[in-house]
Design a protein around this motif. Structure first.
Motif, PDB file in Angstrom:
ATOM      1  N   GLY A  79      48.704  42.790  33.135  1.00 18.20           N
ATOM      2  CA  GLY A  79      49.494  42.639  34.360  1.00 18.20           C
ATOM      3  C   GLY A  79      48.703  42.032  35.499  1.00 18.20           C
ATOM      4  O   GLY A  79      49.206  41.201  36.258  1.00 18.20           O
ATOM      5  N   GLU A  80      47.454  42.471  35.644  1.00 16.99           N
ATOM      6  CA  GLU A  80      46.632  42.028  36.764  1.00 16.99           C
ATOM      7  C   GLU A  80      45.192  41.879  36.284  1.00 16.99           C
ATOM      8  O   GLU A  80      44.708  42.711  35.514  1.00 16.99           O
ATOM      9  N   VAL A  81      44.520  40.833  36.737  1.00 11.68           N
ATOM     10  CA  VAL A  81      43.139  40.596  36.299  1.00 11.68           C
ATOM     11  C   VAL A  81      42.267  40.356  37.528  1.00 11.68           C
ATOM     12  O   VAL A  81      42.654  39.636  38.454  1.00 11.68           O
ATOM     13  N   LEU A  82      41.090  40.970  37.511  1.00 11.30           N
ATOM     14  CA  LEU A  82      40.098  40.726  38.545  1.00 11.30           C
ATOM     15  C   LEU A  82      38.875  40.091  37.902  1.00 11.30           C
ATOM     16  O   LEU A  82      38.349  40.611  36.905  1.00 11.30           O
ATOM     17  N   GLY A  83      38.434  38.964  38.432  1.00 10.17           N
ATOM     18  CA  GLY A  83      37.193  38.329  37.989  1.00 10.17           C
ATOM     19  C   GLY A  83      36.141  38.496  39.077  1.00 10.17           C
ATOM     20  O   GLY A  83      36.422  38.233  40.257  1.00 10.17           O
ATOM     21  N   ILE A  84      34.964  38.954  38.686  1.00 12.11           N
ATOM     22  CA  ILE A  84      33.875  39.147  39.653  1.00 12.11           C
ATOM     23  C   ILE A  84      32.658  38.374  39.162  1.00 12.11           C
ATOM     24  O   ILE A  84      32.313  38.417  37.981  1.00 12.11           O
ATOM     25  N   ASP A  85      32.024  37.661  40.086  1.00 13.03           N
ATOM     26  CA  ASP A  85      30.774  36.969  39.749  1.00 13.03           C
ATOM     27  C   ASP A  85      29.863  36.986  40.968  1.00 13.03           C
ATOM     28  O   ASP A  85      30.331  37.019  42.110  1.00 13.03           O
ATOM     29  N   TYR A  86      28.572  36.934  40.694  1.00 13.78           N
ATOM     30  CA  TYR A  86      27.585  36.947  41.778  1.00 13.78           C
ATOM     31  C   TYR A  86      27.446  35.582  42.434  1.00 13.78           C
ATOM     32  O   TYR A  86      27.035  35.471  43.581  1.00 13.78           O
ATOM     33  N   SER A  87      27.791  34.524  41.713  1.00 13.27           N
ATOM     34  CA  SER A  87      27.582  33.162  42.211  1.00 13.27           C
ATOM     35  C   SER A  87      28.720  32.756  43.164  1.00 13.27           C
ATOM     36  O   SER A  87      29.883  32.687  42.767  1.00 13.27           O
ATOM     37  N   ALA A  88      28.338  32.470  44.420  1.00 12.90           N
ATOM     38  CA  ALA A  88      29.345  32.010  45.389  1.00 12.90           C
ATOM     39  C   ALA A  88      29.932  30.672  44.951  1.00 12.90           C
ATOM     40  O   ALA A  88      31.133  30.418  45.112  1.00 12.90           O
ATOM     41  N   ASP A 136      28.223  42.126  42.745  1.00 13.49           N
ATOM     42  CA  ASP A 136      27.038  42.361  41.916  1.00 13.49           C
ATOM     43  C   ASP A 136      27.392  43.386  40.846  1.00 13.49           C
ATOM     44  O   ASP A 136      27.729  44.535  41.167  1.00 13.49           O
ATOM     45  N   ALA A 137      27.312  42.970  39.596  1.00  8.88           N
ATOM     46  CA  ALA A 137      27.667  43.851  38.473  1.00  8.88           C
ATOM     47  C   ALA A 137      26.765  45.080  38.413  1.00  8.88           C
ATOM     48  O   ALA A 137      27.128  46.075  37.776  1.00  8.88           O
ATOM     49  N   CYS A 138      25.615  45.018  39.066  1.00  2.05           N
ATOM     50  CA  CYS A 138      24.690  46.171  39.060  1.00  2.05           C
ATOM     51  C   CYS A 138      24.960  47.099  40.241  1.00  2.05           C
ATOM     52  O   CYS A 138      24.303  48.138  40.357  1.00  2.05           O
ATOM     53  N   ALA A 139      25.865  46.728  41.124  1.00  2.38           N
ATOM     54  CA  ALA A 139      26.142  47.554  42.311  1.00  2.38           C
ATOM     55  C   ALA A 139      27.592  47.335  42.726  1.00  2.38           C
ATOM     56  O   ALA A 139      27.879  46.844  43.820  1.00  2.38           O
ATOM     57  N   LEU A 140      28.518  47.711  41.848  1.00  6.72           N
ATOM     58  CA  LEU A 140      29.936  47.487  42.139  1.00  6.72           C
ATOM     59  C   LEU A 140      30.407  48.489  43.195  1.00  6.72           C
ATOM     60  O   LEU A 140      29.913  49.624  43.243  1.00  6.72           O
ATOM     61  N   ALA A 164      21.758  49.743  34.801  1.00  8.46           N
ATOM     62  CA  ALA A 164      22.543  50.208  35.952  1.00  8.46           C
ATOM     63  C   ALA A 164      23.996  49.776  35.791  1.00  8.46           C
ATOM     64  O   ALA A 164      24.930  50.540  36.086  1.00  8.46           O
ATOM     65  N   CYS A 165      24.187  48.563  35.312  1.00  7.11           N
ATOM     66  CA  CYS A 165      25.553  48.056  35.089  1.00  7.11           C
ATOM     67  C   CYS A 165      26.245  48.888  34.007  1.00  7.11           C
ATOM     68  O   CYS A 165      27.399  49.315  34.173  1.00  7.11           O
ATOM     69  N   ILE A 166      25.541  49.172  32.930  1.00 13.42           N
ATOM     70  CA  ILE A 166      26.142  49.908  31.815  1.00 13.42           C
ATOM     71  C   ILE A 166      26.433  51.362  32.213  1.00 13.42           C
ATOM     72  O   ILE A 166      27.449  51.929  31.805  1.00 13.42           O
TER      73      ILE A 166
END
Ligand SMILES: C[S@@+](CC[C@H](N)C(=O)[O-])C[C@H]1O[C@@H](n2cnc3c(N)ncnc32)[C@H](O)[C@@H]1O
Length: 255
Positions: A79-88, A136-140, A164-166
């Motif tokens: 239904g809904e998807v969120l994409g997260i990346d560190y690169s601007a 940041d996948a290590c500090a969501l 930390a991410c896991i």
């Protein structure tokens, strides 16, 4: 260039737009690509959707989404998807593709020579249901919520602190939901300090493989439900490629 800047360059942006949205002739212009090596982000998204019972397909997260193709493909089943990346740079490209459905870029040919191309969000995808943000996948953030699907494609060996991410995953994936981690296990000190490598090193003289470390960290909260070899091809320029075989593992969050 520092590794935090690595994914900000124009060259990497073009490489990933091509990897995610290019067709066979663009990715491999001089020879047929190795079998099964194209459309890696779409194959990752299909694996997520096929592995997830219908009631858990509401909200999906693509962590380390790069230029967004897997996030868009996840929306075919969620239904809904969120994409997260560190690169601007990458997140800006995701947002341009969301706004316009297409993005012009230049295909690297050799040296300073490049050709115009266009990355297009495939037909049949509702761009309104896909969202992107920088993170940041290590500090969501604590208020990000929970997801029925979490995809981490070729991310863990690019993090400074993959553990930390896991450690955050049990509170991110809903009970009964699916976690898919793919990795070519390309551990490099420039991205991950050696002492933080999950695998690819000797511990007390014995080899620690990434798959064993994943089990050690995930087994208390997740049940392993599948493991696959997933080849992929990245064109660096018209006559130079990276051919890799990622290990894809599929995990069910324990109820
Ligand atoms: C090897 S690429 C894989 C991208 C994409 N998942 C794919 O399969 O094509 C690694 C991605 O992780 C992102 N990344 C690196 N460190 C990150 C972090 N700390 N948090 C979120 N994303 C990160 C990079 O910007 C890049 O997009």
């Amino acid at each position: 260039m520092s590794t935090t800047q690595y994914y900000e360059s124009g060259a990497l942006l073009a490489q990933y737009l091509l990897f995610h949205y290019g067709d066979s002739g663009e990715v491999s212009p001089h020879a047929p690509p190795p079998p099964g090596s194209l459309e890696f982000p779409a194959r990752c998204a299909s694996l997520c959707i096929e592995s997830t019972p219908e009631p858990h397909r509401g909200r999906a997260l693509d962590l380390g989404c790069a230029v967004g193709r897997a996030a868009y493909e996840l929306s075919r089943g969620c239904g809904e998807v969120l994409g997260i990346d560190y690169s601007a740079t990458f997140v800006d490209a995701c947002l341009a593709l969301k706004r316009d459905g297409r993005l012009r870029y230049r295909l690297p040919v050799e040296g300073d020579i490049s050709l115009p191309s266009i990355a297009r969000v495939p037909a049949g995808i509702s761009r309104d249901s896909v969202h992107f943000s920088r993170g940041d996948a290590c500090a969501l953030p604590d208020d990000i919520g929970t997801f029925g699907i979490v995809l981490m494609a070729n991310l863990i060996d690019r993090l400074s602190d993959p553990a930390a991410c896991i450690a955050r995953l049990p509170s991110l994936v809903r009970p009964g939901g699916t976690l898919v981690i793919t990795t070519p296990a390309t551990w490099m000190p420039g991205f991950t300090p050696r002492e933080n490598w999950l695998g690819g090193r000797l511990v007390d003289g014995r080899p620690l493989r990434t798959i064993d470390a994943l089990h050690e960290k995930l087994d208390p909260d997740f049940q392993a439900i599948g493991s696959h070899d997933m080849p992929f091809l990245i064109r660096e320029h018209a006559r130079k490629f990276q051919w890799s075989v990622a290990l894809a593992t599929v995990w069910r969050r324990r109820e």
